[in-house]
Design an enzyme around this catalytic site. Structure first.
Site, PDB file in Angstrom:
ATOM      1  N   THR A 209       7.021  -9.022  -6.698  1.00 36.02           N
ATOM      2  CA  THR A 209       6.456 -10.076  -5.848  1.00 36.02           C
ATOM      3  C   THR A 209       5.839 -11.170  -6.706  1.00 36.02           C
ATOM      4  OG1 THR A 209       6.002  -8.464  -4.111  1.00 36.02           O
ATOM      5  CG2 THR A 209       4.781 -10.548  -3.997  1.00 36.02           C
TER       6      THR A 209
ATOM      7  N   LYS B  94       7.448 -14.078   2.615  1.00 35.77           N
ATOM      8  CA  LYS B  94       8.115 -13.116   1.722  1.00 35.77           C
ATOM      9  C   LYS B  94       9.038 -12.216   2.531  1.00 35.77           C
ATOM     10  CE  LYS B  94       6.223  -9.238  -0.305  1.00 35.77           C
ATOM     11  NZ  LYS B  94       5.256  -8.582  -1.183  1.00 35.77           N
TER      12      LYS B  94
ATOM     13  N   GLU C 206       0.038  23.928 -10.316  1.00 38.46           N
ATOM     14  CA  GLU C 206      -0.954  23.857  -9.234  1.00 38.46           C
ATOM     15  C   GLU C 206      -2.300  23.378  -9.781  1.00 38.46           C
ATOM     16  OE1 GLU C 206      -1.000  27.495  -6.958  1.00 38.46           O
ATOM     17  OE2 GLU C 206       1.082  27.211  -6.336  1.00 38.46           O
TER      18      GLU C 206
HETATM   19  C1  R5P Z   1       2.836  -6.510  -0.152  1.00 38.24           C
HETATM   20  O1  R5P Z   1       2.719  -6.761   1.047  1.00 38.24           O
HETATM   21  C2  R5P Z   1       1.696  -6.376  -1.083  1.00 38.24           C
HETATM   22  O2  R5P Z   1       0.608  -7.154  -0.686  1.00 38.24           O
HETATM   23  C3  R5P Z   1       2.094  -6.718  -2.516  1.00 38.24           C
HETATM   24  O3  R5P Z   1       2.427  -8.083  -2.608  1.00 38.24           O
HETATM   25  C4  R5P Z   1       3.264  -5.886  -2.957  1.00 38.24           C
HETATM   26  O4  R5P Z   1       3.178  -4.584  -2.470  1.00 38.24           O
HETATM   27  C5  R5P Z   1       3.389  -5.876  -4.460  1.00 38.24           C
HETATM   28  O5  R5P Z   1       4.384  -4.962  -4.828  1.00 38.24           O
HETATM   29  P1  R5P Z   1       5.384  -5.263  -5.994  1.00 38.24           P
HETATM   30  O6  R5P Z   1       4.579  -5.530  -7.225  1.00 38.24           O
HETATM   31  O7  R5P Z   1       6.187  -3.995  -6.102  1.00 38.24           O
HETATM   32  O8  R5P Z   1       6.238  -6.412  -5.586  1.00 38.24           O
END
Ligand code: R5P
Length: 300
Positions: A229, A194, A43
């Protein structure tokens, strides 16, 4: 706005030391002391110094790393400040954890932003200043708080300087960041489509026939979490013949895995802000910009 020298704030655990120093030294903000600890059972505890009794106190925090503990500390601190009779000014949240779960993507999921932040109003918090929160509109709607969102990309650009032929947003939601950045650089901008599998997390990018052959590309985004991403976009840009790929990302949650996949994808340079604490030492291709100078403007 208040004069900077009257400004009192509590920089809660999680606030990166470099930004704390910047707020004190560059902005002239004065930090209130507090003591915090973790009990043996896990905690958390916090006690704010009662030596001073300022009219208004700002609360500054970054909710990473250890998002769950940071959120508990935020609530504990607010209750402690209320107990001292201090009026809490805006919360300055350098990094907002759980911000991407701001809607129900799949039935049965929570709107995490609502679950975690709407309770702040119970402590008299009405305004939140965020740094590049994922979606200020949805964060505001779900939490019921008034949100002022600070975008740091142009400030970061001035600090590091870089050249590019094209600015890219990895998805439509990031377009507003790319537009502002491209204007600063005086170059065109585009966004990609995306698709993320909501169950597996797998990322797929549609480059929509983009022509980046022999061009230096800058990707602008809010966050690196898994790195998927950015790594996926970077690899695809190189396949399309890009000369170099640089990323300017506000919050880089740099895990070992994210660093590995970004390095493997061949990212040349990553410029990020000190909104979260980073592991040390960082590899030379990652540059962290102190954005306290930008935040000083909030009280100027
Ligand atoms: C998504 O909409 C955000 O803008 C980032 O592109 C995304 O959350 C990045 O996350 P990760 O590095 O896990 O792909």
């Amino acid at each position: 706005m208040r004069c900077s020298h009257n400004m009192r704030f509590v920089g809660l655990p999680g606030t990166p030391p470099t930004i704390l120093e910047g707020l004190k030294n560059n902005c002239g903000w004065r930090a209130l002391n507090y003591f915090s600890k973790t009990f043996p059972d896990g905690e958390l505890y916090i006690r704010v110094s009662a030596e001073e009794s300022p009219d208004v106190v700002w609360v500054v925090q970054s909710l990473y790393p250890n998002q769950n503990a940071r959120i508990v500390e935020l609530y504990l601190a607010l209750e402690a400040l209320q107990g001292l009779g201090f009026k809490v000014g805006p919360l300055l949240l350098l990094y907002v954890a759980y911000a991407r779960q701001d809607r129900r993507f799949l039935a049965g999921e929570p709107v995490s932003v609502k679950a975690l932040y709407s309770g702040l109003r119970g402590f008299g918090v009405k305004n939140v200043i965020t740094v590049d929160v994922h979606s200020p509109e949805r964060f505001g709607e779900a939490s019921g708080l008034e949100v002022k969102n600070v975008l740091p990309h142009a400030f970061m650009l001035k600090r590091v300087g870089l050249k590019a032929d094209v600015v890219l947003a990895p998805d439509k939601g990031a377009l507003h960041r790319a537009v502002a950045f491209a204007r600063e650089l005086g170059v065109p901008y585009y966004y990609l489509e995306k698709y993320r599998d909501r169950v597996t997390g797998e990322v797929r990018i549609d480059t929509k026939g983009l022509d980046v052959a022999n061009r230096d590309v800058v990707i602008v985004d809010d966050i690196i979490s898994t790195g998927e991403t950015l790594a996926t976009v970077t690899s695809q840009l190189y396949k399309l013949g890009a000369r170099s790929v640089i990323a300017v990302v506000t919050h880089a949650l740099i895990t070992q895995r994210a660093m590995e996949i970004l390095e493997r994808a061949g990212i040349k340079r990553l410029v990020t802000a000190n909104t979260v604490a980073h592991p040390e030492p960082l590899p030379p291709w990652i540059e962290v910009v102190d954005i306290s100078g930008l935040l000083c403007q909030l009280t100027e």
